[in-house]
Design an enzyme around this catalytic site. Structure first.
Site, PDB file in Angstrom:
ATOM      1  N   TRP A  25      -9.775  -0.568   1.040  1.00 15.42           N
ATOM      2  CA  TRP A  25      -8.564   0.076   0.505  1.00 15.42           C
ATOM      3  C   TRP A  25      -7.438  -0.929   0.354  1.00 15.42           C
ATOM      4  O   TRP A  25      -6.662  -0.862  -0.607  1.00 15.42           O
ATOM      5  CB  TRP A  25      -8.166   1.263   1.388  1.00 15.42           C
ATOM      6  N   ASP A  66       0.116   1.572   4.168  1.00 11.97           N
ATOM      7  CA  ASP A  66      -0.795   2.681   3.904  1.00 11.97           C
ATOM      8  C   ASP A  66      -1.263   3.193   5.258  1.00 11.97           C
ATOM      9  O   ASP A  66      -2.077   2.560   5.929  1.00 11.97           O
ATOM     10  CB  ASP A  66      -1.972   2.190   3.061  1.00 11.97           C
ATOM     11  N   LYS A 100      -7.021  13.136   6.192  1.00  6.32           N
ATOM     12  CA  LYS A 100      -7.614  12.600   7.411  1.00  6.32           C
ATOM     13  C   LYS A 100      -6.919  13.096   8.683  1.00  6.32           C
ATOM     14  O   LYS A 100      -7.571  13.280   9.697  1.00  6.32           O
ATOM     15  CB  LYS A 100      -7.624  11.075   7.367  1.00  6.32           C
TER      16      LYS A 100
END
Length: 356
Positions: free
Chosen positions: A99, A166, A190
């Site tokens: 990511w 992030d 999540k």
């Protein structure tokens, strides 16, 4: 049989969140209508987004000068929105996984990107330590938790420039100093809500410094001005997020949640480290994620990995197969996962080891 949900995302939600969301699907706020069919302009939904905004600020101790936004597109859209809005000349990034790598790729579309360090050569099994953040960068971006590889940065990096992070897979799992950041973003699927909403925490003074034209929908100032209501927001995930935020407050806030998360991860890592059959993929304790625990079979037992998946599945363990880039197993221990599930997985591992 009780199911123990270790999926990496979308992932486990608290029963509080699930039950209240289910009720709102039937009858939202006493309207006699479902949350799925009411106007986002209604006073009932405005109350939802107002309370969610206030609880994010309260739980994360967000200072004045910051805005909380509820946007669509996931973290993947933020990979582009961040540099589009913040990168004037140069940005610094650290590459700690898939990511982070994707965020770097998008940022390069908008200006110079300096990758200060990478752990790619070791399949991202550690967090680089010795690197220098350029003082002339507009911001330094890092990914706090790397779900695929099981590494995590559980502190605010010391940086000569503003931070961007992030936090998609570990937000609300530890206290952090929001004032050190220009922007934080997190996909909800999540640790907060069903997929579909992304929380963005942005410092207002960080905006308006780039010369490029920004499409209206991709300009954070648009969403600040409209209170996350420029277009129809993801109503159901925002409602579910509110329930989770209420639940987190009931638990005693982020600091209390962190203690439980550390205890859960510690119990599982201890079991892995004490095992003759299993071994962790991240060896440095300071780099180990408390959200995503990755482990494999030792070489002499490698052929038993599929057997263990089947064995664990029969005993109610769900979602423990590791990502294809790592293999083996991954147990995601998000805030909603009870210690009972960690105990069940540890018992399952010990039983399988005893048989073999």
């Amino acid at each position: 049989m009780k199911k123990h949900n270790f999926y990496a995302g979308p992932s486990i939600l608290s029963q509080y969140t699930i039950e209240n969301t289910a009720e709102a699907i039937r009858n939202f706020a006493g309207t006699g209508l479902s949350i799925l069919e009411v106007s986002h302009r209604s006073k009932e939904f405005q109350a939802v987004i107002d309370e969610a905004d206030a609880l994010v600020k309260e739980l994360l101790d967000i200072p004045e000068g910051y805005h909380v936004l509820f946007l669509g597109g996931g973290a993947s859209l933020e990979f582009a929105m961040v540099p589009m809005n913040l990168l004037a000349k140069k940005a610094a990034y650290i590459d700690t996984g898939v990511w982070a790598h994707k965020a770097i790729k998008e940022a390069k579309l908008f200006g110079e990107v300096e990758v200060v360090a990478s752990s790619k050569e070791a399949n991202y099994t550690y967090i680089p330590k010795d690197y220098t953040i350029p003082a002339d960068a507009d911001y330094f971006h890092y990914t706090s938790n790397n779900t695929i590889y099981g590494t995590e940065t559980r502190f605010d990096p010391v940086s000569p420039v503003p931070l961007v992070c992030d936090m998609s897979s570990d937000i609300f799992s530890r206290p952090f100093d929001v004032s050190k950041y220009d922007l934080i973003y997190a996909g909800a699927q999540k640790n907060l809500a069903p997929a579909g909403v992304t929380i963005v925490i942005v410092k207002e003074s960080a905006l308006g410094k780039v010369a490029r034209a920004i499409p209206t929908m991709l300009d954070y100032r648009t969403h600040i001005a409209k209170g996350s209501m420029f277009n129809t927001p993801p109503v159901l995930p925002i409602f579910s997020a509110l329930q989770t935020l209420r639940y987190y407050k009931q638990l005693g806030g982020v600091a209390a949640i962190e203690k439980v998360d550390i205890a859960k991860a510690g119990k599982l890592y201890d079991a892995i480290d004490d095992s003759r059959m299993f071994v962790g993929t991240v060896t440095a304790p300071e780099d180990r994620s408390i959200m995503n625990v990755c482990f494999v079979m030792k070489p002499e037992y490698k052929e038993l990995e599929k057997d263990f998946i089947a064995f664990a599945t029969e005993r109610g363990m769900v979602g423990i197969k590791g990502h294809r880039d790592v293999g083996g197993f991954r147990a995601s221990l998000y805030n909603a996962l009870p210690m009972e599930s960690v105990d069940a997985l540890v018992a399952c591992m010990k039983e399988f080891e005893a048989k073999h």
